[in-house]
Design an enzyme around this catalytic site. Structure first.
Site, PDB file in Angstrom:
ATOM      1  CG  ASN A   9      -7.797   8.914   0.718  1.00 54.44           C
ATOM      2  OD1 ASN A   9      -8.073   9.473   1.781  1.00 54.44           O
ATOM      3  ND2 ASN A   9      -7.835   9.540  -0.447  1.00 54.44           N
ATOM      4  CD1 TRP A  10     -10.543   4.618   5.162  1.00 52.29           C
ATOM      5  CD2 TRP A  10     -10.812   5.260   7.288  1.00 52.29           C
ATOM      6  NE1 TRP A  10     -10.326   3.512   5.958  1.00 52.29           N
ATOM      7  CE2 TRP A  10     -10.489   3.884   7.271  1.00 52.29           C
ATOM      8  CE3 TRP A  10     -11.031   5.874   8.515  1.00 52.29           C
ATOM      9  CZ2 TRP A  10     -10.374   3.136   8.444  1.00 52.29           C
ATOM     10  CZ3 TRP A  10     -10.921   5.131   9.677  1.00 52.29           C
ATOM     11  CH2 TRP A  10     -10.601   3.767   9.645  1.00 52.29           C
ATOM     12  CE  LYS A  11     -11.250   9.056  -2.159  1.00 52.72           C
ATOM     13  NZ  LYS A  11     -11.684   9.143  -3.532  1.00 52.72           N
ATOM     14  CG  HIS A  99      -6.303  12.587  -3.455  1.00 53.80           C
ATOM     15  ND1 HIS A  99      -7.475  12.838  -4.137  1.00 53.80           N
ATOM     16  CD2 HIS A  99      -6.264  11.250  -3.256  1.00 53.80           C
ATOM     17  CE1 HIS A  99      -8.120  11.700  -4.322  1.00 53.80           C
ATOM     18  NE2 HIS A  99      -7.398  10.711  -3.791  1.00 53.80           N
ATOM     19  CD  GLU A 182      -5.592  10.275  -7.210  1.00 53.91           C
ATOM     20  OE1 GLU A 182      -6.372  10.182  -6.298  1.00 53.91           O
ATOM     21  OE2 GLU A 182      -5.010  11.345  -7.486  1.00 53.91           O
ATOM     22  CB  SER A 228     -11.862   3.195  -9.109  1.00 53.67           C
ATOM     23  OG  SER A 228     -12.734   3.678  -8.128  1.00 53.67           O
ATOM     24  N   GLY A 249      -9.558   4.085  -2.275  1.00 46.09           N
ATOM     25  CA  GLY A 249     -10.411   5.158  -1.762  1.00 46.09           C
ATOM     26  C   GLY A 249     -11.706   4.629  -1.173  1.00 46.09           C
TER      27      GLY A 249
END
Ligand code: PGA
Length: 270
Positions: A9-11, A99, A182, A228, A249
């Site tokens: 997930n590159w945000k 998310h 998460e 994380s 992430g």
């Protein structure tokens, strides 16, 4: 051997298409492995170019794409929104819904539920994120009854009506659901980010699996760990047989870390 699923997930990164292409180019034949399925989630604005780039470039065969969000309605007058149908028509296969960073911006379980049902109906695969906001520091960070109750309520609300979805001609759309656990207190954007342990994460993953099996008869749902995750801890989490993969992430937008993770997954005999 069960195939693991690793989602990057590159945000809201990177800031240019050229950088996004350069990051994607790290993924190549040399890192592919039959043990792992990869999904990249770039910002929507880059999706079309990256899908096209990966279709022409050699060595991207094992790569799929996801959007980081979708809208709850199939179509209509919703300025600024992007529908699940548009994503599907573009060649996007998955979508992340719920998310914690979106929940923190005001996305409720009711909105998430609508998004989940709409996305599944148009044929997208859904990665639903759930997780408790905090965990007591006492008791050695053991998963608590309170955390389980929190996640159970999220699942009940977010998946309301899911059992009624079926494919024309039989079969169930529910098989297109993946859940990412998460814990909010463990992710990098959390103010007081702390490390989870694979053992504790497994307990919650097992709880989610039992809940889905019992309540919805959703068997074999893939459940990922999305606290994380980085090059230092990814093996420990995904080598647990109960954890079906990882949601990575910020580590996936750092070229060195991204490369390290891909190398680890390649040599890791899960
Ligand atoms: P992080 O985010 O890996 O940056 O902590 C996790 C996530 O996006 O769920």
């Amino acid at each position: 051997m069960t195939k693991k699923l690793v989602v990057f997930n590159w945000k809201m990164n990177p800031q240019t298409l050229a950088e996004a292409k350069s990051l994607l180019s790290i993924f190549s034949t040399k890192y592919q492995t039959p043990n792992t399925e990869y999904i990249v989630c770039p910002p929507n604005i880059y999706l079309e170019s990256l899908i096209r780039a990966s279709a022409v470039a050699k060595g991207y065969g094992g790569l799929r794409f996801a959007s980081q969000n979708t809208f709850s309605a199939i179509d209509g007058a919703y300025t600024g929104e992007i529908s699940s149908k548009m994503l599907k028509n573009l060649g996007v296969e998955y979508v992340i819904i719920g998310h914690s960073e979106r929940r923190a911006m005001g996305e409720t379980d009711e909105i998430i539920n609508k998004k989940v049902l709409t996305a599944l109906k148009v044929g997208l695969k859904v990665i639903l994120c759930v997780g408790e906001p905090s965990r007591p520091t006492t008791n050695n960070q053991q998963p608590t009854t309170k955390a389980k109750q929190y996640i159970k309520t999220q699942l009940q609300k977010d998946l309301k009506g899911i059992e009624k979805l079926s494919v024309v001609g039989g079969g169930s759309l529910v098989s297109n659901l993946t859940v990412a656990y998460e814990p909010i207190w463990a992710i990098s954007s959390s103010k007081d980010s702390r490390q989870d342990t694979p053992e504790d994460a497994t307990k919650i993953v097992n709880f989610i699996r039992n809940f889905l099996d019992t309540k919805y008869k959703i068997l074999n749902t893939r459940i990922l760990y999305g606290g994380s995750v980085n090059s230092k801890n990814i093996s420990a989490f995904i080598n647990k047989s109960e954890i079906n993969g990882a949601l990575v992430g910020h580590a996936s937008i750092d070229k060195k870390e991204f490369t390290k993770i891909l190398k680890i997954l390649k040599i890791n005999k899960i």
